[in-house]
Design a protein around this motif. Structure first.
Motif, mmCIF file in Angstrom:
data_model
loop_
_atom_site.group_PDB
_atom_site.id
_atom_site.type_symbol
_atom_site.label_atom_id
_atom_site.label_comp_id
_atom_site.label_asym_id
_atom_site.label_seq_id
_atom_site.Cartn_x
_atom_site.Cartn_y
_atom_site.Cartn_z
ATOM 1 N N LEU A 1 0.832 -1.207 0.000
ATOM 2 C CA LEU A 1 0.000 0.000 0.000
ATOM 3 C C LEU A 1 0.865 1.255 0.000
ATOM 4 C CD1 LEU A 1 -2.824 -1.039 2.496
ATOM 5 C CD2 LEU A 1 -2.928 -0.946 -0.002
ATOM 6 N N SER A 2 1.988 1.205 0.702
ATOM 7 C CA SER A 2 2.918 2.345 0.683
ATOM 8 C C SER A 2 3.497 2.526 -0.703
ATOM 9 C CB SER A 2 4.037 2.128 1.701
ATOM 10 O OG SER A 2 3.538 2.152 3.025
ATOM 11 N N TYR A 3 3.796 1.424 -1.370
ATOM 12 C CA TYR A 3 4.301 1.504 -2.746
ATOM 13 C C TYR A 3 3.268 2.146 -3.662
ATOM 14 C CZ TYR A 3 5.814 -0.016 -7.391
ATOM 15 O OH TYR A 3 6.181 -0.046 -8.715
ATOM 16 N N VAL A 4 2.019 1.753 -3.536
ATOM 17 C CA VAL A 4 0.950 2.351 -4.345
ATOM 18 C C VAL A 4 0.868 3.854 -4.091
ATOM 19 C CG1 VAL A 4 -1.546 2.430 -4.733
ATOM 20 C CG2 VAL A 4 -0.396 0.222 -4.447
ATOM 21 N N ARG A 5 0.933 4.248 -2.836
ATOM 22 C CA ARG A 5 0.842 5.681 -2.510
ATOM 23 C C ARG A 5 2.034 6.454 -3.070
ATOM 24 N NH1 ARG A 5 -1.670 3.556 2.264
ATOM 25 N NH2 ARG A 5 0.331 3.290 3.311
ATOM 26 N N ARG A 6 3.219 5.874 -2.984
ATOM 27 C CA ARG A 6 4.400 6.554 -3.519
ATOM 28 C C ARG A 6 4.293 6.723 -5.033
ATOM 29 N NH1 ARG A 6 6.974 3.168 0.337
ATOM 30 N NH2 ARG A 6 7.587 1.652 -1.262
ATOM 31 N N LYS A 7 3.791 5.701 -5.714
ATOM 32 C CA LYS A 7 3.633 5.797 -7.167
ATOM 33 C C LYS A 7 2.566 6.819 -7.534
ATOM 34 C CE LYS A 7 4.870 3.833 -10.290
ATOM 35 N NZ LYS A 7 5.827 4.337 -11.305
ATOM 36 N N LEU A 8 1.495 6.887 -6.777
ATOM 37 C CA LEU A 8 0.449 7.869 -7.049
ATOM 38 C C LEU A 8 0.976 9.283 -6.791
ATOM 39 C CD1 LEU A 8 -2.516 8.093 -7.944
ATOM 40 C CD2 LEU A 8 -3.148 8.097 -5.514
ATOM 41 N N ASP A 9 1.772 9.443 -5.750
ATOM 42 C CA ASP A 9 2.376 10.751 -5.477
ATOM 43 C C ASP A 9 3.287 11.184 -6.623
ATOM 44 O OD1 ASP A 9 1.067 10.896 -3.061
ATOM 45 O OD2 ASP A 9 2.809 10.342 -1.844
#
Length: 204
Positions: free
Chosen positions: A88-96
């Motif tokens: 989930l942190s990876y998803v958030r970093r990619k969205l950022d």
């Protein structure tokens, strides 16, 4: 004098790359010209060619730096972390990244749509090695029952497509949502729910 010259050279180089990012992301590689980049950078064409011998050289420099930045969120996945939260942190970093660097995302997308001729070596080298490494990590977490079993490489692909869409198709997203919406905030909440449900092992 040497220090001042180096400072000016660094400033000019940065101005060229910033201008090239603007031009390439708007027109693609084929539609962009050295004259356009020089004009946006506020430099003469001969001055630009002093720093970069060709349009291809500017484009390759941009792509190399971009790919390195694009891989950082995946590199940051911690093998010792809690698996669902790490994803989930990876998803958030990619969205950022998509939110903060939309031009870079479109530049990369344009290159891939053209078959990646100027970045193929990096895709088949650094990118593939990192994806293989993280897919193996995801596979271990699945074997341990810590995340639900799905194809790990296609899981990574899905993160790329579901996050970069908001940069590459920004106009479409905003046209469909209409005024008063924050696409990235809404996407963040949706993707968190989507991947959490996908990855939480059955029974938990």
């Amino acid at each position: 004098m040497t220090v001042q010259r180096s400072r000016i050279q660094r400033k000019n180089r940065e101005a060229i790359l910033e201008a090239a990012l603007e031009v390439f992301s708007a027109h693609g590689f084929r539609g962009a010209t050295v004259d356009q980049i020089a004009e946006v950078a506020g430099l003469s064409k001969p001055n630009l060619l002093y720093y970069f011998p060709s349009k291809e050289a500017v484009h390759r420099t941009l792509l190399t730096g971009l790919l390195d930045s694009w891989l950082d969120p995946l590199r940051a996945m911690n093998p010792d972390g809690e698996p669902v939260e790490e994803m989930l942190s990876y998803v958030r970093r990619k969205l950022d990244l998509s939110r903060d660097y939309p031009r870079e995302s479109r530049l990369f997308a344009n290159e891939i749509l053209q078959g990646g001729p100027r970045i193929r070596e990096a895709l088949e080298g650094d990118l593939k090695r990192l994806v293989d490494e993280k897919a193996a990590l995801l596979g271990r977490w699945m074997d341990q029952g810590r995340i639900a079993r799905v194809d790990p490489v296609h899981l990574i692909f899905s993160v790329w497509s579901l996050t970069q869409h908001y940069a590459d198709f920004d106009f479409q997203v905003r046209a469909v949502l209409g005024p008063g919406h924050d696409p990235f905030a809404e996407a963040g909440a949706f993707l968190d729910t989507l991947f959490r449900r996908l990855l939480t092992p059955p029974g938990r």
